[in-house]
Design a protein around this motif. Sequence first.
Motif, PDB file in Angstrom:
ATOM      1  N   GLU A   1      -0.803 -39.373  -5.545  1.00 58.35           N
ATOM      2  CA  GLU A   1      -1.563 -38.141  -5.324  1.00 58.35           C
ATOM      3  C   GLU A   1      -1.155 -37.457  -4.024  1.00 58.35           C
ATOM      4  OE1 GLU A   1      -5.755 -38.978  -5.600  1.00 58.35           O
ATOM      5  OE2 GLU A   1      -5.595 -39.587  -7.705  1.00 58.35           O
ATOM      6  N   VAL A   2      -0.904 -38.247  -2.979  1.00 57.06           N
ATOM      7  CA  VAL A   2      -0.485 -37.679  -1.697  1.00 57.06           C
ATOM      8  C   VAL A   2       0.900 -37.050  -1.842  1.00 57.06           C
ATOM      9  CG1 VAL A   2       0.076 -38.191   0.713  1.00 57.06           C
ATOM     10  CG2 VAL A   2      -1.947 -39.226  -0.342  1.00 57.06           C
ATOM     11  N   ILE A   3       1.808 -37.738  -2.516  1.00 53.03           N
ATOM     12  CA  ILE A   3       3.151 -37.185  -2.736  1.00 53.03           C
ATOM     13  C   ILE A   3       3.070 -35.890  -3.544  1.00 53.03           C
ATOM     14  CG2 ILE A   3       5.345 -37.566  -3.949  1.00 53.03           C
ATOM     15  CD1 ILE A   3       5.083 -40.547  -3.057  1.00 53.03           C
ATOM     16  N   LYS A   4       2.244 -35.871  -4.582  1.00 55.92           N
ATOM     17  CA  LYS A   4       2.067 -34.658  -5.392  1.00 55.92           C
ATOM     18  C   LYS A   4       1.547 -33.512  -4.534  1.00 55.92           C
ATOM     19  CE  LYS A   4       1.030 -32.448  -9.483  1.00 55.92           C
ATOM     20  NZ  LYS A   4       1.143 -31.080  -9.023  1.00 55.92           N
ATOM     21  N   TRP A   5       0.582 -33.793  -3.661  1.00 57.35           N
ATOM     22  CA  TRP A   5       0.049 -32.782  -2.753  1.00 57.35           C
ATOM     23  C   TRP A   5       1.165 -32.220  -1.873  1.00 57.35           C
ATOM     24  CZ3 TRP A   5      -0.139 -32.482   2.581  1.00 57.35           C
ATOM     25  CH2 TRP A   5      -0.928 -31.462   3.122  1.00 57.35           C
ATOM     26  N   MET A   6       2.016 -33.103  -1.341  1.00 58.57           N
ATOM     27  CA  MET A   6       3.130 -32.670  -0.491  1.00 58.57           C
ATOM     28  C   MET A   6       4.127 -31.816  -1.288  1.00 58.57           C
ATOM     29  SD  MET A   6       3.621 -36.223   1.648  1.00 58.57           S
ATOM     30  CE  MET A   6       5.117 -35.710   2.468  1.00 58.57           C
ATOM     31  N   GLU A   7       4.446 -32.254  -2.505  1.00 59.18           N
ATOM     32  CA  GLU A   7       5.372 -31.496  -3.356  1.00 59.18           C
ATOM     33  C   GLU A   7       4.813 -30.115  -3.684  1.00 59.18           C
ATOM     34  OE1 GLU A   7       7.536 -35.264  -5.639  1.00 59.18           O
ATOM     35  OE2 GLU A   7       5.849 -34.244  -6.622  1.00 59.18           O
ATOM     36  N   ASP A   8       3.516 -30.043  -3.948  1.00 53.19           N
ATOM     37  CA  ASP A   8       2.872 -28.752  -4.231  1.00 53.19           C
ATOM     38  C   ASP A   8       2.957 -27.815  -3.033  1.00 53.19           C
ATOM     39  OD1 ASP A   8       2.247 -29.701  -6.760  1.00 53.19           O
ATOM     40  OD2 ASP A   8       0.110 -30.001  -6.313  1.00 53.19           O
ATOM     41  N   ARG A   9       2.786 -28.360  -1.807  1.00 55.76           N
ATOM     42  CA  ARG A   9       2.895 -27.533  -0.601  1.00 55.76           C
ATOM     43  C   ARG A   9       4.315 -26.996  -0.472  1.00 55.76           C
ATOM     44  NH1 ARG A   9      -1.256 -29.191  -1.486  1.00 55.76           N
ATOM     45  NH2 ARG A   9      -1.359 -27.190  -2.453  1.00 55.76           N
ATOM     46  N   MET A  10       5.311 -27.842  -0.734  1.00 58.34           N
ATOM     47  CA  MET A  10       6.707 -27.409  -0.620  1.00 58.34           C
ATOM     48  C   MET A  10       7.046 -26.359  -1.681  1.00 58.34           C
ATOM     49  SD  MET A  10       8.822 -30.811   0.476  1.00 58.34           S
ATOM     50  CE  MET A  10       8.087 -31.974  -0.644  1.00 58.34           C
TER      51      MET A  10
END
Length: 66
Positions: free
Chosen positions: A54-63
């Motif tokens: 979930e944290v990685i997905k959040w980071m990918e969404d920001r990018m």
Amino acid sequence: MPSGNRAQPRFLRLAEVLEMTGMGKTFIYARMKDGTFPKQIQLGGKSVVWSEQEVIKWMEDRMASR
């Protein structure tokens, strides 16, 4: 044995979330409160973790939104 490219689920402690995201504790908790960061998972007592996926997905969404 895992199939495909699916990663094994992994829990992160707060220190790991802070290191991964480069954000501070106040930022993380404020974003959780307003619903824009993944919620923590209560393991019992005062022990909380976050889902690495979930944290990685959040980071990918920001990018992706830049």
